[in-house]
Design an enzyme around this catalytic site. Structure first.
Site, PDB file in Angstrom:
ATOM      1  CG  HIS A 102     -10.525  -6.657   7.097  1.00 28.36           C
ATOM      2  ND1 HIS A 102      -9.649  -7.241   7.963  1.00 28.36           N
ATOM      3  CD2 HIS A 102     -10.057  -6.946   5.855  1.00 28.36           C
ATOM      4  CE1 HIS A 102      -8.700  -7.868   7.279  1.00 28.36           C
ATOM      5  NE2 HIS A 102      -8.927  -7.705   6.005  1.00 28.36           N
ATOM      6  CD  GLU A 119      -1.626  -2.425   1.513  1.00 26.18           C
ATOM      7  OE1 GLU A 119      -0.510  -2.559   2.052  1.00 26.18           O
ATOM      8  OE2 GLU A 119      -2.393  -3.382   1.276  1.00 26.18           O
TER       9      GLU A 119
HETATM   10  C1  LIG Z   1      -2.236  -4.562   4.488  1.00 26.98           C
HETATM   11  C2  LIG Z   1      -3.224  -5.426   3.813  1.00 26.98           C
HETATM   12  N1  LIG Z   1      -3.385  -5.310   2.480  1.00 26.98           N
HETATM   13  C3  LIG Z   1      -4.293  -6.072   1.837  1.00 26.98           C
HETATM   14  C4  LIG Z   1      -5.054  -6.960   2.526  1.00 26.98           C
HETATM   15  C5  LIG Z   1      -6.114  -7.791   1.815  1.00 26.98           C
HETATM   16  N2  LIG Z   1      -5.631  -9.162   1.697  1.00 26.98           N
HETATM   17  C6  LIG Z   1      -5.892 -10.074   2.653  1.00 26.98           C
HETATM   18  S1  LIG Z   1      -5.106 -11.496   2.392  1.00 26.98           S
HETATM   19  C7  LIG Z   1      -4.436 -10.929   0.950  1.00 26.98           C
HETATM   20  C8  LIG Z   1      -3.529 -11.809   0.174  1.00 26.98           C
HETATM   21  C9  LIG Z   1      -2.350 -12.210   0.976  1.00 26.98           C
HETATM   22  O1  LIG Z   1      -1.492 -12.962   0.200  1.00 26.98           O
HETATM   23  P1  LIG Z   1      -0.356 -13.831   0.877  1.00 26.98           P
HETATM   24  O2  LIG Z   1       0.452 -12.987   1.793  1.00 26.98           O
HETATM   25  O3  LIG Z   1       0.368 -14.513  -0.209  1.00 26.98           O
HETATM   26  O4  LIG Z   1      -1.144 -14.886   1.781  1.00 26.98           O
HETATM   27  P2  LIG Z   1      -2.186 -15.994   1.293  1.00 26.98           P
HETATM   28  O5  LIG Z   1      -3.527 -15.356   1.281  1.00 26.98           O
HETATM   29  O6  LIG Z   1      -1.781 -16.475  -0.036  1.00 26.98           O
HETATM   30  O7  LIG Z   1      -2.118 -17.037   2.337  1.00 26.98           O
HETATM   31  C10 LIG Z   1      -4.835  -9.629   0.700  1.00 26.98           C
HETATM   32  C11 LIG Z   1      -4.468  -8.833  -0.471  1.00 26.98           C
HETATM   33  C12 LIG Z   1      -4.876  -7.042   3.925  1.00 26.98           C
HETATM   34  N3  LIG Z   1      -5.618  -7.851   4.683  1.00 26.98           N
HETATM   35  N4  LIG Z   1      -3.940  -6.280   4.538  1.00 26.98           N
END
Ligand SMILES: Cc1ncc(C[n+]2csc(CCOP(=O)(O)OP(=O)(O)O)c2C)c(N)n1
Ligand SMILES: [Mg+2]
Lengths: 325, 333
Positions: free
Chosen positions: B135, B66
């Site tokens: 959230h 972000e």
């Molecule tokens: C700071 C932040 N940005 C975006 C999100 C929305 N979000 C939640 S999980 C996710 C994907 C995370 O990917 P990864 O770290 O690879 O974990 P995975 O879901 O694949 O286990 C996103 C974009 C969030 N919760 N927090």
């Protein structure tokens, strides 16, 4: 470092039971959700069970973990109570957070789980901080920090890993690379092959392993834990794995192919471990069946008990805002 | 401003998408960046098919970064582009606060007006989806407290489009906070790219007895409450400021002076919230002499948003709470 879990009867049984318990728990969650009996959102780690289980097997009970939004597996593998987890997801007063946290915020002080996290990468600096506390007090405890491939692109990752590296903190950074951060593949989100390559930029060891191979995860994390406990600082361990289910309930899987999902489903970490230990004669067919049954029964008990518990109580919503002095 | 064109009923999220699409068609400098806005179509489905219409260069999927995303938008804006950032949940603006507060908000001033930052940051806010404390926040007052940021909270589909178009035109950083529960609501929206100016309150309903000022999803809840109150003979006004900065308070003063009663409703926690500013403006003006009863604020609890549905519901004002507060205020005077 002890022998690999797949070669020891009791450890293998424990590991298999843990993986099946995670699988059954999350299938139950998926089902409750689909039937409208569970609220909010949830992120399932089905397909990634060997990563959580192998890593937590390498830890002592008094070691800590930090977890993520996809944290049920970490929580269970570190020893959490299934009924209290299920009660939390079902918004019950007896849940881990009394219905205030839900799936993304379960923590369990008794088993050293410092908490799941709704914020991507939110737990990484916290892990470094907990490790700092242990180091300052001269304790030989270690923190295992779980996060995703997507989280490795947050600024928090950079700052936390660097702090841990310069202070030689007893922390193991465990990146569960399941190829996607929500819809964005690692091929697009980073210009390197393996996330473990980043370790070099911090002057710490980095290793990439097959995250669906329980023994491989265990071995890599054990080495890293030993190093951390000895005061030699952090390691970045990358577990290559895959989530079978969508990112969350609203995912239409538009960013990946059916073939890719099917291919990874055929590399089921649990069936693979079962086959391995049966072939090695570590567990018999009957013993494996008994583990499966036990996992199923544990999950059913948890759902039954959680359902019978009282709903979270809205009458005292302000009482936990501040801790009492 | 209003309905110069043909109106049809579309959803709030379609209205946002239409505004972005029309702005991108009209101006090559406009592009969008954010997490999962491409093939996924956005976490709340807002960007939808824009990726297929405009391609990945202008509907730019980003890593989960972000601070980097907002910083890149600030830089692109300084260098002559018109970026629209989507932050997946407004809670994650926290990751980007340096670029929002220390950079975007201040650059024009610090440089004596030499450069400006014409960027838009859109983000969903609010509770009601069971997503819990990290959230579900309503942080609008934070942004409104920073000089140099404009802050917009569209409450209808038409405003979601019209205010966003104005935000994209604006030479300043504009934070547009879209309530998650509104995305699937619908209303008449002009087909053409009709602007709704920033800094103009909307009078959603005019009544005799009491003035409600509400933002975000509280606007529709207040209008629902108005119908229930009308059955008891209580006739209320509902004013929607639409933009917190710049704030058009003249219609609020006029209406409160007429009704003599002010009920200020927000979802965010009450302590040091936006309605505290409204209350102060009433207290600091001759409007205070026209009050028949003290100003009343109805806000979310001073607590994080919990997960359990019954707890979440109890944490922020509902229609029945507005009805009750209005009824009480009538009885007090
Ligand atoms: C700071 C932040 N940005 C975006 C999100 C929305 N979000 C939640 S999980 C996710 C994907 C995370 O990917 P990864 O770290 O690879 O974990 P995975 O879901 O694949 O286990 C996103 C974009 C969030 N919760 N927090
Ligand atoms: Mg991932």
């Amino acid at each position: 470092m002890s022998t690999s879990p797949g070669t020891d009867h009791d450890t293998a049984r424990h590991a298999l039971l843990t993986m099946w318990t995670i699988r059954r728990f999350e299938e139950a969650v998926d089902d409750l959700f689909a039937r409208g009996l569970m609220h909010g959102t949830m992120h399932l780690s089905i397909g990634q069970e060997a990563s959580a289980t192998g890593a937590c097997l390498a830890l002592r009970t008094d070691d800590a973990i930090t977890s993520t939004h996809r944290g049920h597996g970490h929580c269970i593998a570190k020893g959490a109570d299934l009924t209290r987890m299920m009660a939390e997801l079902l918004a019950k007063e007896t849940g881990y957070c009394r219905g205030r946290g839900g799936s993304m915020h379960i923590a369990d002080t008794a088993t050293g789980n410092l908490g799941a996290n709704g914020i991507v990468a939110g737990g990484i600096p916290i892990a470094a901080g907990a490790a700092l506390a242990y180091q300052m007090r001269g304790e030989d405890r270690v923190v295992a920090c779980f996060f995703g491939d997507g989280a490795a692109n947050e600024g928090a990752f950079h700052e936390a890993v660097n702090l841990a590296a310069i202070w030689k903190l007893p922390v193991v950074f465990i990146c569960e690379n399941n190829k996607y951060g929500m819809s964005f593949s690692t091929e697009k989100s980073m210009a390197i092959e393996n996330i473990s390559e980043r370790a070099a930029g911090y002057g710490i060891p980095g290793v990439t392993v097959d995250g669906n191979d329980l023994d491989a995860v265990y071995d890599a994390v054990s080495t890293a834990v030993a190093r951390a406990r000895a005061g030699d600082g952090p390691t970045l361990v990358e577990n290559l794995t895959y989530r079978w289910k969508g990112h969350s309930k609203s995912d239409k899987n538009l960013y990946r192919t059916k073939e890719e999902i099917a291919d990874w489903r055929s590399r089921d970490p649990i069936l693979r471990f079962e086959a391995q230990i049966k072939e090695a004669g570590v567990l018999t067919d009957e013993e494996v069946q008994a583990v499966r049954t036990q996992a199923m029964e544990q999950m059913r008990d948890a759902v039954r008990q959680a359902n019978a518990a009282p709903d979270a109580d809205p009458s005292d919503l302000l009482d936990a805002v501040f801790a009492r002095a | 401003m209003t309905t110069a064109g043909t109106d049809r009923v579309i959803t709030y999220s379609e209205a946002v998408r239409e505004a972005i699409g029309q702005a991108m068609e009209a101006d090559d400098r406009v592009f969008m960046l954010g997490e999962d806005i491409g093939v996924y179509g956005g976490a709340f489905g807002v960007s939808g098919d824009l990726y297929h219409r405009f391609g990945g260069d202008r509907i730019r999927d980003t890593p989960i970064s972000e601070l980097g995303i907002v910083g890149a938008a600030v830089g692109a804006a300084l260098a002559g582009m018109r970026p629209i950032v989507e932050i997946q949940f407004s809670d994650f603006t926290n990751q980007a606060m340096d670029q929002i507060v220390n950079q975007a908000a201040k650059i024009h001033y610090m440089l004596g007006g030499a450069m400006s930052v014409p960027m838009v940051l859109r983000a969903p806010l609010g509770s009601g989806t069971g997503a819990a404390a990290q959230h579900s926040q309503s942080l609008e007052a934070w942004f409104a407290h920073v000089p140099g940021l404009k802050v917009v909270m569209p409450a209808t589909a038409a405003d979601a489009k019209g205010l966003l178009l104005s935000a994209i035109d604006d030479p300043n950083p504009v934070i547009v906070l879209e309530h998650k529960l509104l995305y699937r609501t619908s209303g008449p929206v002009p087909e053409e790219a009709v602007r709704v100016p920033l800094g103009k309150s909307a009078i959603r309903r005019r009544g005799e007895h009491l003035t409600v000022v509400a933002t975000g999803v509280m606007v529709s809840r207040s209008l629902e409450a108005a119908e229930i109150l009308a059955q008891d003979g209580i006739d209320i006004s509902v004013i929607d400021p639409r933009t917190l900065t710049p704030l058009d308070d003249a219609p609020i003063h006029e209406d409160v002076s007429r009704t003599g009663r002010a009920l200020l409703v927000q979802e965010a926690p009450g302590h040091v919230g936006f309605t505290a500013e409204l209350s102060a403006r009433i207290a600091e003006s001759p409007t205070i002499y026209r009050l028949l009863a003290p100003v009343r604020r109805l806000s979310g609890l001073d607590a994080p948003i919990p997960y359990a549905p019954q707890l979440e519901r109890a944490s922020v004002p509902q229609v029945e709470d507005i009805v009750e507060a209005a009824t009480k205020l009538m009885k007090e005077s």
